[in-house]
Design a protein around this motif. Structure first.
Motif, PDB file in Angstrom:
ATOM      1  N   LEU A 251       0.751  -1.218   0.095  1.00 57.89           N
ATOM      2  CA  LEU A 251       0.032  -0.120   0.280  1.00 57.89           C
ATOM      3  C   LEU A 251       0.822   1.122  -0.005  1.00 57.89           C
ATOM      4  O   LEU A 251       0.651   2.169  -1.027  1.00 57.89           O
ATOM      5  N   GLU A 252       2.072   1.321   0.839  1.00 60.79           N
ATOM      6  CA  GLU A 252       2.575   2.617   1.091  1.00 60.79           C
ATOM      7  C   GLU A 252       3.590   2.558  -0.239  1.00 60.79           C
ATOM      8  O   GLU A 252       3.514   3.873  -0.888  1.00 60.79           O
ATOM      9  N   SER A 253       3.976   1.596  -0.874  1.00 60.12           N
ATOM     10  CA  SER A 253       4.699   1.597  -2.353  1.00 60.12           C
ATOM     11  C   SER A 253       3.734   2.133  -3.448  1.00 60.12           C
ATOM     12  O   SER A 253       4.064   3.151  -4.306  1.00 60.12           O
ATOM     13  N   GLN A 254       2.420   1.764  -3.493  1.00 61.77           N
ATOM     14  CA  GLN A 254       1.500   2.272  -4.251  1.00 61.77           C
ATOM     15  C   GLN A 254       1.117   3.926  -4.089  1.00 61.77           C
ATOM     16  O   GLN A 254       1.134   4.507  -4.956  1.00 61.77           O
ATOM     17  N   LEU A 255       1.051   4.246  -2.964  1.00 58.35           N
ATOM     18  CA  LEU A 255       0.752   5.546  -2.729  1.00 58.35           C
ATOM     19  C   LEU A 255       2.113   6.550  -2.963  1.00 58.35           C
ATOM     20  O   LEU A 255       1.790   7.714  -3.304  1.00 58.35           O
TER      21      LEU A 255
END
Length: 498
Positions: free
Chosen positions: A109-113
């Motif tokens: 999730l952090e990578s996507q954001l």
């Protein structure tokens, strides 16, 4: 299973002071017992088993039709029944897998954001799960709030905004937090306040799910307390019907119940205690029945077969029996100490509680196989005498002579024996109090506390309340069966007296 490992959010642990034993229905227990040519009573003792797990849905289904008799029975009888979040054991493979999956999801999730442009596919999945949870908090008539949630968390619209780089994820999160604040119990207000202070999206979503899990537990426990009165009558009727059906198939399914009541009648009328059949038939039945329940608190579970009508509660009676044995020892030792020391320690603030705590800690394992009574009571005697020595010195009293101290130690050690006169007196007074409690329930007035029991009054009252609730429910369920048996026993007694 979604990446968020959704089952963790809806799996809960039935908690009763930390653990809960799996409970068989009385029919299953009786069937096992009758199926043996030579019953082995000690094999019927409920054994400790892993905690059971129950979902909110199971609680609701139980409420609708008493689909789970053991669960309904537990909710009705155990005022401390609580649902607690399930957590896999520390170091277990399940816990390791869970932690790995969660870390992978949140890292993703952090990578996507952090992508340019940001990707919101995982975030939208989480919003969908949060939306489902919020909708479960709604009551049937809250259509306005339902509309607000459906509109603000419209996943297709959020997806379009994400694709057009117009999604304000912070605005979505703010709406979610505001809605959580609307639904949460007052005890969660501080959690909601802390959510509003988190600015980073990933930690915020993590915390939102943590608070939602707490809110679901709150909801489940509120449901339990709300269900209890509703389940009471249903459970009474359901358990009685199930037992009646079984009795028709197994006519000897009341043999041990008959023996329990007959043995009690023999004990009462034989001079074992007062209060037999010198009153009206109904009051005689009531008195005899109450004495019978007290006998279950002195039961030899290794040698006697438990009454069929109480098999689901055998573990409860064993637990109360062990608690009462510990309390009797505590009260006996304290009575010995205070009788020995007299006015020198009478009324000293805090001393009674300190001595009581010391005794309870040292005898806490008295029902385990590893418990060594001689060593333990020698340690109790030594520690109490040390405490007394310091207390007498502190308040300006002369210390005990060595002879007097040794005599006190000997009296304390002697209390370990069930035949000890002081212990027998205390035990008799405890039984008197519990019997008075059962008899006074009809008059709504608590019985007077016999002498020597003041140090254990709080614990004794708690046990009396548990016993009273259990007895009342058991009588409600099995009253038709008990009435006939008790009637026959009392008639037989009358014919023998003529």
């Amino acid at each position: 299973m979604s990446q968020h490992n959704k089952p963790d959010q809806c799996r809960y642990k039935i908690d009763k002071d930390g653990t809960e034993n799996t409970v068989e229905t009385s029919e299953e227990m009786i069937r096992k017992r009758i199926g043996r040519n030579t019953p082995s009573p000690h094999r019927l003792t409920p054994q400790s088993s892993p905690p059971r797990f129950v979902s909110v849905e199971e609680l609701m289904e139980t409420a609708k039709g008493v689909t789970n008799m053991a669960l309904a029975h537990e909710i009705v009888l155990n005022s401390a029944f609580q649902v607690k979040p399930y957590e896999p054991g520390e170091g277990s493979l399940e816990k390791q897998v869970k932690e790995i999956m969660h870390k992978a999801f949140w890292d993703c999730l952090e990578s996507q954001l952090n992508d340019d442009p940001p990707s919101y596919s995982h975030a939208i999945t989480l919003v969908g799960e949060i939306k489902e949870t919020l909708l479960t908090f709604l009551l049937p008539g809250q259509s306005r709030l339902r509309g607000q949630i459906e509109e603000a968390l419209d996943l297709s619209l959020i997806q379009q905004e994400a694709e057009n780089r117009a999604l304000d994820i912070n605005k979505v999160a703010k709406f979610i937090i505001d809605m959580m604040g609307t639904f949460c119990a007052p005890c969660r207000d501080e959690d909601i306040k802390q959510l509003r202070e988190i600015t980073d999206i990933v930690p915020l979503f993590k915390s939102i799910f943590a608070v939602l899990d707490k809110m679901k537990i709150d909801m489940a426990n509120f449901a339990v307390s709300s269900l209890r009165p509703h389940l009471l009558q249903q459970s009474v009727e359901y358990e009685r019907k199930k037992f009646q059906d079984f009795l028709e198939k197994q006519p000897n399914a009341l043999d041990f119940t008959q023996k329990w009541l007959q043995d009690t009648a023999d004990y009462v009328t034989g001079g074992g205690t007062e209060g037999g059949a010198t009153c009206t038939p109904n009051s005689a039945q009531l008195a005899l029945h109450n004495h019978a329940y007290l006998r279950l608190l002195k039961w030899d579970h290794d040698a006697e077969s438990f009454p069929e009508t109480l098999l689901m509660d055998q573990g409860r009676f064993q637990e109360m029996q062990q608690e009462l044995e510990q309390l009797a020892l505590v009260a006996s030792v304290l009575l010995i100490v205070y009788n020995s020391a007299g006015e020198a320690i009478s009324g000293l603030p805090g001393l009674m509680e300190r001595l009581k705590k010391t005794i309870k800690i040292l005898i806490a394992e008295m029902h385990t196989l590893s418990f060594k009574a001689d060593e333990t009571f020698a340690a109790v005697a030594e520690k109490l005498c040390v405490e007394l020595r310091g207390c007498l010195s502190q308040h300006g009293f002369s210390p005990f002579s060595s002879d007097r101290e040794n005599a006190l130690k000997g009296q304390i050690v002697a209390a370990k024996s069930e035949d000890n006169p002081i212990r027998k007196v205390i035990d008799s007074r405890i039984q008197m109090y519990l019997l008075g409690f059962l008899e006074s329930r009809a008059h709504r007035s608590a019985p007077a506390l016999p002498g020597g029991l003041t140090p254990i009054s709080k614990e004794l009252e708690e046990i009396a309340v548990k016993l009273g609730r259990l007895v009342t429910f058991n009588k409600l369920v099995y009253s038709p069966f008990y009435h006939k048996i008790l009637q026959d026993i009392l008639k037989q007694g009358e014919s023998l007296d003529v």
